[in-house]
Design a protein around this motif. Sequence first.
Motif, PDB file in Angstrom:
ATOM      1  N   ALA A 226       1.205  -1.025  -0.275  1.00 38.09           N
ATOM      2  CA  ALA A 226       0.057  -0.429  -0.003  1.00 38.09           C
ATOM      3  C   ALA A 226       0.632   1.754  -0.142  1.00 38.09           C
ATOM      4  O   ALA A 226       1.502   1.268   0.621  1.00 38.09           O
ATOM      5  CB  ALA A 226      -0.729   0.062   1.527  1.00 38.09           C
ATOM      6  N   PRO A 227       1.650   1.858  -1.520  1.00 36.43           N
ATOM      7  CA  PRO A 227       1.857   3.025  -1.288  1.00 36.43           C
ATOM      8  C   PRO A 227       1.933   3.798  -0.397  1.00 36.43           C
ATOM      9  O   PRO A 227       0.974   4.560   0.657  1.00 36.43           O
ATOM     10  CB  PRO A 227       1.976   3.047  -2.313  1.00 36.43           C
ATOM     11  N   ARG A 228       3.141   5.156  -0.180  1.00 36.99           N
ATOM     12  CA  ARG A 228       2.724   6.771   0.975  1.00 36.99           C
ATOM     13  C   ARG A 228       1.670   6.883   0.558  1.00 36.99           C
ATOM     14  O   ARG A 228       1.277   7.606  -0.091  1.00 36.99           O
ATOM     15  CB  ARG A 228       4.013   7.269   0.445  1.00 36.99           C
TER      16      ARG A 228
ATOM     17  N   GLN B   2       5.641   1.671   7.614  1.00 39.17           N
ATOM     18  CA  GLN B   2       7.022   2.464   7.219  1.00 39.17           C
ATOM     19  C   GLN B   2       6.095   3.555   7.361  1.00 39.17           C
ATOM     20  O   GLN B   2       5.847   4.336   6.672  1.00 39.17           O
ATOM     21  CB  GLN B   2       7.702   2.313   5.878  1.00 39.17           C
ATOM     22  N   LEU B   3       6.306   4.556   8.686  1.00 32.35           N
ATOM     23  CA  LEU B   3       5.888   5.306   8.764  1.00 32.35           C
ATOM     24  C   LEU B   3       7.424   6.476   8.715  1.00 32.35           C
ATOM     25  O   LEU B   3       8.253   6.748   8.981  1.00 32.35           O
ATOM     26  CB  LEU B   3       5.708   5.829   9.881  1.00 32.35           C
TER      27      LEU B   3
ATOM     28  N   GLY C 268      -1.947  13.076   9.876  1.00 33.14           N
ATOM     29  CA  GLY C 268      -1.298  12.995   8.992  1.00 33.14           C
ATOM     30  C   GLY C 268       0.205  12.841   8.789  1.00 33.14           C
ATOM     31  O   GLY C 268       0.946  13.199   7.600  1.00 33.14           O
ATOM     32  N   VAL C 269       0.409  11.644   9.026  1.00 30.29           N
ATOM     33  CA  VAL C 269       1.870  11.069   9.245  1.00 30.29           C
ATOM     34  C   VAL C 269       1.998   9.595   7.633  1.00 30.29           C
ATOM     35  O   VAL C 269       0.967   9.587   7.478  1.00 30.29           O
ATOM     36  CB  VAL C 269       2.238  10.601  10.784  1.00 30.29           C
ATOM     37  N   ALA C 270       3.010  10.336   7.070  1.00 31.00           N
ATOM     38  CA  ALA C 270       3.053   9.489   5.398  1.00 31.00           C
ATOM     39  C   ALA C 270       3.208   8.022   5.691  1.00 31.00           C
ATOM     40  O   ALA C 270       4.843   7.968   7.144  1.00 31.00           O
ATOM     41  CB  ALA C 270       3.848   9.870   4.429  1.00 31.00           C
ATOM     42  N   HIS C 271       2.670   7.348   5.430  1.00 33.59           N
ATOM     43  CA  HIS C 271       3.717   5.991   5.892  1.00 33.59           C
ATOM     44  C   HIS C 271       2.686   4.845   4.861  1.00 33.59           C
ATOM     45  O   HIS C 271       2.223   5.018   4.382  1.00 33.59           O
ATOM     46  CB  HIS C 271       2.819   5.324   7.262  1.00 33.59           C
ATOM     47  N   SER C 272       3.545   3.943   4.890  1.00 33.52           N
ATOM     48  CA  SER C 272       3.033   2.859   3.610  1.00 33.52           C
ATOM     49  C   SER C 272       2.974   1.339   4.415  1.00 33.52           C
ATOM     50  O   SER C 272       3.398   1.318   5.802  1.00 33.52           O
ATOM     51  CB  SER C 272       3.972   2.599   2.675  1.00 33.52           C
TER      52      SER C 272
ATOM     53  N   GLU D 286      10.438   7.542  10.885  1.00 38.54           N
ATOM     54  CA  GLU D 286      10.410   6.242  11.924  1.00 38.54           C
ATOM     55  C   GLU D 286      11.598   4.733  10.964  1.00 38.54           C
ATOM     56  O   GLU D 286      11.598   4.535   9.608  1.00 38.54           O
ATOM     57  CB  GLU D 286       9.091   5.404  12.328  1.00 38.54           C
ATOM     58  N   THR D 287      11.718   4.005  12.281  1.00 41.21           N
ATOM     59  CA  THR D 287      12.493   2.966  10.967  1.00 41.21           C
ATOM     60  C   THR D 287      11.374   1.860  11.080  1.00 41.21           C
ATOM     61  O   THR D 287      10.152   1.660  11.646  1.00 41.21           O
ATOM     62  CB  THR D 287      13.388   1.995  12.493  1.00 41.21           C
ATOM     63  N   PRO D 288      11.281   1.745   9.513  1.00 36.31           N
ATOM     64  CA  PRO D 288      10.172   0.084   9.752  1.00 36.31           C
ATOM     65  C   PRO D 288       9.952  -0.436  11.023  1.00 36.31           C
ATOM     66  O   PRO D 288      11.134  -0.963  11.535  1.00 36.31           O
ATOM     67  CB  PRO D 288      10.549  -0.468   8.491  1.00 36.31           C
TER      68      PRO D 288
END
Length: 132
Positions: A59-61, A80-81, A100-104, A84-86
């Motif tokens: 699931a992309p960013r 993966q936020l 609002g934090v981008a993640h995948s 942050e470390t995955p």
Amino acid sequence: MRTIMIMAAGALIVAGAMQLTKASAEEPIQRTDLVQNDIDVPGHEAVQVRVDFAPGTLAPRHHHPGEEIAHVLEGSLEYQLDGETPVTLQAGQSLFIPSGVAHSARNVGNGKASELATYIVAKGSPLVVPEK
């Protein structure tokens, strides 16, 4: 004659159901909306979704207009936020994702992976906002 017509109708129903199952099984990510309801926080709502990932699917960013709690129902998902470390979660583990934090998220297991995503979001906003 009536028995033959009933059997033919039954066969058509079964064939149609098999096609629906096959089509949905081919989707790399399936989202099933479970609950969407207003909450006591003005302008916000709670939304709960089941997300199923085929093996290896990413699931992309993206981000959400509010908080997310991701709970892994089955399999292994790597989140993966940004900044942050995955982290890899197994079935039964949860992760809080701030507003609002981008993640995948990626299915890193050998089989299907599923999460229960619970959101507290701004009402009327798109639930998922792709990152560029």
